[in-house]
Design a protein around this motif. Structure first.
Motif, short mmCIF file in Angstrom:
data_model
loop_
_atom_site.label_atom_id
_atom_site.label_comp_id
_atom_site.label_asym_id
_atom_site.label_seq_id
_atom_site.Cartn_x
_atom_site.Cartn_y
_atom_site.Cartn_z
N LYS B 44 0.83 -1.19 0.00
CA LYS B 44 0.00 0.00 0.00
C LYS B 44 0.88 1.26 0.00
O LYS B 44 0.69 2.15 -0.79
CB LYS B 44 -0.89 -0.02 1.25
N ASP B 45 1.83 1.29 0.92
CA ASP B 45 2.65 2.49 1.04
C ASP B 45 3.87 2.40 0.15
O ASP B 45 4.39 1.33 -0.12
CB ASP B 45 3.11 2.68 2.49
N ASP B 46 4.32 3.57 -0.26
CA ASP B 46 5.52 3.67 -1.05
C ASP B 46 6.71 3.18 -0.22
O ASP B 46 6.68 3.25 1.00
CB ASP B 46 5.73 5.15 -1.40
N GLY B 220 6.82 5.95 -6.60
CA GLY B 220 5.38 5.89 -6.44
C GLY B 220 4.71 4.78 -7.25
O GLY B 220 3.51 4.59 -7.15
N GLN B 221 5.48 4.06 -8.07
CA GLN B 221 4.85 3.03 -8.91
C GLN B 221 5.40 1.64 -8.67
O GLN B 221 4.69 0.76 -8.24
CB GLN B 221 5.00 3.38 -10.39
N VAL B 246 3.75 -0.57 -5.78
CA VAL B 246 3.37 0.14 -4.55
C VAL B 246 2.15 1.03 -4.81
O VAL B 246 1.77 1.27 -5.95
CB VAL B 246 4.54 0.98 -3.99
N GLY B 247 1.54 1.47 -3.71
CA GLY B 247 0.36 2.32 -3.81
C GLY B 247 -0.91 1.51 -4.02
O GLY B 247 -1.92 2.05 -4.46
N GLN B 248 -0.87 0.22 -3.73
CA GLN B 248 -2.05 -0.62 -3.94
C GLN B 248 -2.75 -0.89 -2.61
O GLN B 248 -2.16 -1.47 -1.70
CB GLN B 248 -1.61 -1.96 -4.52
N GLU B 249 -3.99 -0.46 -2.53
CA GLU B 249 -4.79 -0.73 -1.34
C GLU B 249 -4.87 -2.25 -1.13
O GLU B 249 -5.03 -2.99 -2.10
CB GLU B 249 -6.22 -0.20 -1.53
N ILE B 251 -7.17 -4.13 -0.26
CA ILE B 251 -8.40 -4.74 -0.80
C ILE B 251 -8.29 -4.91 -2.32
O ILE B 251 -8.71 -5.91 -2.88
CB ILE B 251 -9.62 -3.89 -0.38
N VAL B 252 -7.65 -3.94 -2.97
CA VAL B 252 -7.42 -4.01 -4.42
C VAL B 252 -6.39 -5.12 -4.71
O VAL B 252 -6.54 -5.89 -5.67
CB VAL B 252 -6.94 -2.64 -4.96
N LEU B 255 -8.11 -8.43 -4.69
CA LEU B 255 -8.88 -8.65 -5.91
C LEU B 255 -7.96 -9.05 -7.07
O LEU B 255 -8.26 -9.94 -7.86
CB LEU B 255 -9.66 -7.39 -6.29
N ARG B 256 -6.81 -8.39 -7.12
CA ARG B 256 -5.86 -8.70 -8.20
C ARG B 256 -5.25 -10.08 -8.02
O ARG B 256 -4.96 -10.78 -8.99
CB ARG B 256 -4.76 -7.64 -8.26
#
Lengths: 306, 547
Positions: B44-46, B220-221, B246-249, B251-252, B255-256
């Motif tokens: 989630k976090d960078d 950031g990516q 990074v930056g992925q919740e 919950i997302v 799903l992925r």
């Protein structure tokens, strides 16, 4: 015109100065100690004090602020406390993503909002009108976090039309733009509707009808260009609304923009990043407003700069 | 788990007695492991930094372990110490001199050979206040630390390069935890020329001796790690490439994972989805559960009335229904009765703690002169599930007449209130609970229960200071003879039992870690919930779909 722009630029600079003072003061008053965060749990009191001195955080408020301001004038936004990178580098690397998202959102809100407003105005009082206005009301009031997750679930997970979050292709852009644009679309639908109704009451529309022009021609060639003007002039102001929205939308979709950067910095009390993002956002809002004011008389001659 | 760890700790003690332990020769590799393939991991976090002297968070801890190496490390998936960059080591009989012989043929990612000078440079750098390392305090037992930390010296007088492959470290006092400190990321070896080349940006351009090299970092990516073909531990790592998005919740990310786009969601299973995942057999099969060195607790400020009365604190201990709180978080934890988690050496298996008994708690409160209860404040971090847990605590306290008003705040604000002597009467530690830096019982004491931590801005939020126990703690840590390790652990067990008599905390639960892996991910389960290479041991996991 030039005098007007000059005056507005001076005003803008003063606004930004005010924003910087208020943000800096709020962060200064925050009951959280960034030095503790940097020094970690095993740090001795001496280490903590050493770091405090190195960062100049042992200085009085005005000394700290003055140093920040003078650095700012040379383009130096400082280094992140946690990431230890240049804040300007972090922001610059994320700005393109946020700008792209904003463009996508502007496209979505105009395309959806203007169409809805136009249809509602032409079918004023009908069930279609009421349904569209109710939809716009839902769009305005729905929390973006919920809209985002809902769109993700339906269009990315269930239907598989779009990727589940991320960044890179036009497909990645669709759902976040839509989420961000839904709010604005609601506003634009309402504005467009009332503006259109206003225009449709004008004498020249009645004249056009009397001339026997077709309804479609009247709407597209005579009413629409006039009705759309005050609406389009609002786009600059939207930037301010987007700045709030991108924090949520970028987090939900894993969109690597400055909203996500700000959210992570807030959670970690990374003051230089919070300051940097706030100032860049304030700049964008101020310039957006300025642009809206300058552009408005060109697209709508009824507005005059004073 | 407990049984397993006791055995491994005993094995570790035996190895320490021998003083020498070759790492690769005895290493048991997974016979099914196949080299090759690449995986995607999300966070989630960078990632903040990959500088081993600075990185200290969930995302970068294990990444740094894969890019850099230390003199010591742990057997994969366990808490058993073993030499890593050190080929062997010797400890003097008084436990104050450690001599490490470096493994030959170790190269940095830039191609240069590792030498003892690099180890010295690394230790000087991490303790230098200019580095602003959050781990500097771990090295306080090295001779000369105070001078370096105080700015009057640039190098640690206790660290000597004997020859290019031998380094001697003298301590100012015996420190039984020193080998663990040499396994911490903060002591992982860095090449001077690269640190100087990149300056403060070394954390974005890391060069180490580890199993992987950083190939790409798009802020950031994503970060991309590539296999280090020259890695000294031949055959490792198994994977060719790891992409960290990074930056992925969370919950997302889940799903992925379900769609096969992600191999491991680095932040684990989001609480909101936990039951759904566990009730679906296909998904449950891919869940990995493991203990972690964590305790969630309620602190009571022992310097503040009425918590300055031990009877009040004991009454609160009896009032909390821990089973109910564990249920509240979908049984993702086990109830605790002492500060140490069960998988930590020194944990007292026979200690029963304070049983849940509201009537007895009420009686004790009346004895303390608060028959009608009192009003107080309970501070809590404002992210789920912490406010819900605080409400359960509030209800339990109300049952014995204590009216606790909940102050739900951002993490930094709760930490600040805890570090202020007049700040918070009670704090629920959730979201900030103690996770050990290394598997040793001393790690749960100093900053959070010792007198040293009871200072403004400190982490001892109950402001508990028992000088007798401080003395006993130093005595325990001066037992460096590996043969006496069990005796030392027992001493620590006694210290924590004594703390519980004074009851500055209510230990509530020990969190379990739950993570998921895609069907193609292989390797022992404990690599995915590694207690030290947190959260995942990237060097040893592999995929089963390579040819």
């Amino acid at each position: 015109m030039i005098a007007y722009i000059g005056r507005r630029l001076i005003q803008s600079a003063l606004i930004l100065l005010g924003v910087s003072i208020i943000t800096f003061a709020l962060l200064y008053l925050l009951p959280a100690d960034p030095v503790r965060q940097i020094a970690g749990r095993s740090a001795t009191p001496q280490t903590v004090e050493n770091i405090r001195q190195q960062l100049g955080l042992d200085q009085p408020f005005f000394v700290q602020y003055w140093r920040y301001l003078t650095n700012l004038l040379t383009g130096d936004l400082g280094r992140s406390y946690i990431q230890r990178s240049e804040v300007s580098e972090l922001i610059v690397s994320r700005l393109p993503a946020s700008l792209l998202l904003m463009l996508g959102a502007i496209f979505c809100e105009l395309a959806i909002g203007l169409t809805m407003g136009l249809v509602a105005a032409t079918k004023r009082g009908s069930a279609t009108d009421q349904t569209l206005m109710l939809t716009s009301f839902v769009g305005v009031s729905a929390p973006q976090f919920v809209v985002g997750l809902l769109l993700l679930y339906v269009f990315a997970v269930r239907l598989g039309w779009f990727p589940i979050g991320g960044y890179g292709t036009w497909k990645h852009l669709v759902l976040p733009s839509l989420t961000l644009g839904v709010l604005g679309a609601g506003w634009y639908a309402r504005m467009m509707r009332s503006s259109m109704i206003d225009v449709l009451r004008q004498d020249y529309i009645r004249t056009a009808r009397a001339k026997g022009l077709r309804r479609g021609t009247i709407l597209v060639r005579h009413a629409l260009p006039n009705a759309i003007l005050p609406v389009v002039a609002m786009i600059g102001i939207d930037i301010g609304i987007f700045m709030g929205g991108i924090v949520v939308v970028e987090s939900v979709f894993g969109w690597p923009g400055i909203g996500q950067l700000a959210w992570q910095a807030i959670q970690r009390v990374d003051i230089p990043i919070i300051m940097g993002v706030t100032l860049v956002s304030a700049c964008a809002i101020v310039l957006g407003n300025l642009l809206a004011d300058i552009v408005a008389p060109f697209i709508d001659p009824r507005i005059k700069l004073r | 788990m407990k049984q397993f760890l006791t055995t491994t700790v005993a094995a570790s003690a035996l190895a320490l007695m021998l003083g020498l332990m070759p790492a690769t020769a005895q290493e048991q590799r997974d016979p099914n492991a196949k080299p090759g393939g690449d995986i995607v991991i999300t966070y989630k976090d960078d990632v903040s930094t990959l500088d081993p002297a600075i990185g200290y968070d969930w995302q970068n801890w294990s990444m740094i372990k894969s890019l850099f190496d230390g003199l010591m490390d742990y057997e994969p998936g366990t808490t058993t110490l073993r030499p890593e960059l050190a080929e062997s080591y010797e400890i003097s009989s008084d436990g104050t001199v450690f001599t490490f012989k470096l493994r030959p043929g170790v190269k940095f990612h830039n191609g240069r050979d590792l030498t003892a000078e690099d180890v010295k440079y690394t230790l000087d750098r991490v303790t230098n206040p200019k580095t602003q390392s959050p781990g500097a305090g771990f090295f306080a037992s090295i001779k000369g630390f105070d001078e370096v930390a105080g700015g009057s010296a640039e190098t640690l007088s206790g660290v000597t390069v004997v020859d290019p492959s031998t380094i001697k470290i003298e301590l100012s006092r015996p420190d039984a935890t020193f080998l663990h400190v040499m396994a911490l990321n903060f002591s992982h070896v860095v090449p001077k020329e690269e640190v100087e080349k990149y300056g403060p940006d070394f954390g974005k351009n890391p060069v180490g001796t580890g199993a992987y090299k950083l190939a790409e970092w798009t802020l950031g990516q994503r970060l991309v790690f590539e296999k280090n073909a020259d890695y000294w531990n031949k055959g490792l790592p198994y994977l060719d490439k790891i992409t960290f998005e990074v930056g992925q919740e969370p919950i997302v990310a889940l799903l992925r994972l379900q769609k096969g786009e992600v191999d491991v969601p680095g932040d684990g299973i989001p609480p909101a989805k936990f039951q759904e995942v566990m009730s679906d057999p296909a998904q449950k099969e891919r869940v990995v559960e493991g203990g972690q060195l964590h305790t969630g607790y309620i602190t009571m400020n022992t310097t503040m009335a009425p918590f300055d009365n031990v009877k009040v604190r004991q009454a609160v201990n009896m009032a909390i229904n821990k089973d109910r709180i564990v249920q509240l978080i979908n049984n993702r934890a086990v109830p605790a009765n002492q500060p140490l988690p069960p998988s930590m050496p020194g944990y007292s298996k026979d200690y029963k703690g304070y049983a849940y008994d509201a009537e007895k708690a009420k009686a004790l409160l009346a004895e303390a002169g608060h028959a009608d209860g009192f009003e107080t404040e309970l501070y809590v971090m404002n992210t789920d599930p912490n406010p819900r847990i605080a409400q359960a605590i509030q209800q339990d306290l109300a049952a014995i007449g204590i009216k606790a008003n909940i102050q739900s705040l951002a993490q930094a604000n709760v930490i600040a209130a805890g570090g202020d002597k007049a700040g918070a009467p009670m704090i629920w530690s959730g979201g900030m609970g103690w996770i050990a830096d290394f598997p040793d019982p001393s790690n749960f004491y100093g900053p959070i229960l010792g007198c040293g931590g009871a200072v403004p801005g400190g982490w001892n939020w109950s402001w508990y200071c028992n000088e007798d126990l401080d003395k006993m703690a130093s005595e325990a840590d001066s037992i460096t003879d590996p043969a006496k390790a069990e005796e030392r652990y027992k001493m620590w067990g006694t210290i924590y039992e004594k703390i519980m008599e004074d009851a500055p905390w209510v230990p509530v639960f020990n969190e379990q870690r739950f993570t998921m892996r895609s069907p193609r991910m292989a390797g022992a389960d404990n690599l995915y919930v590694d207690p030290v290479h947190i959260p995942i041991n990237y060097d040893y996991v592999y995929v089963n779909d390579v040819q």
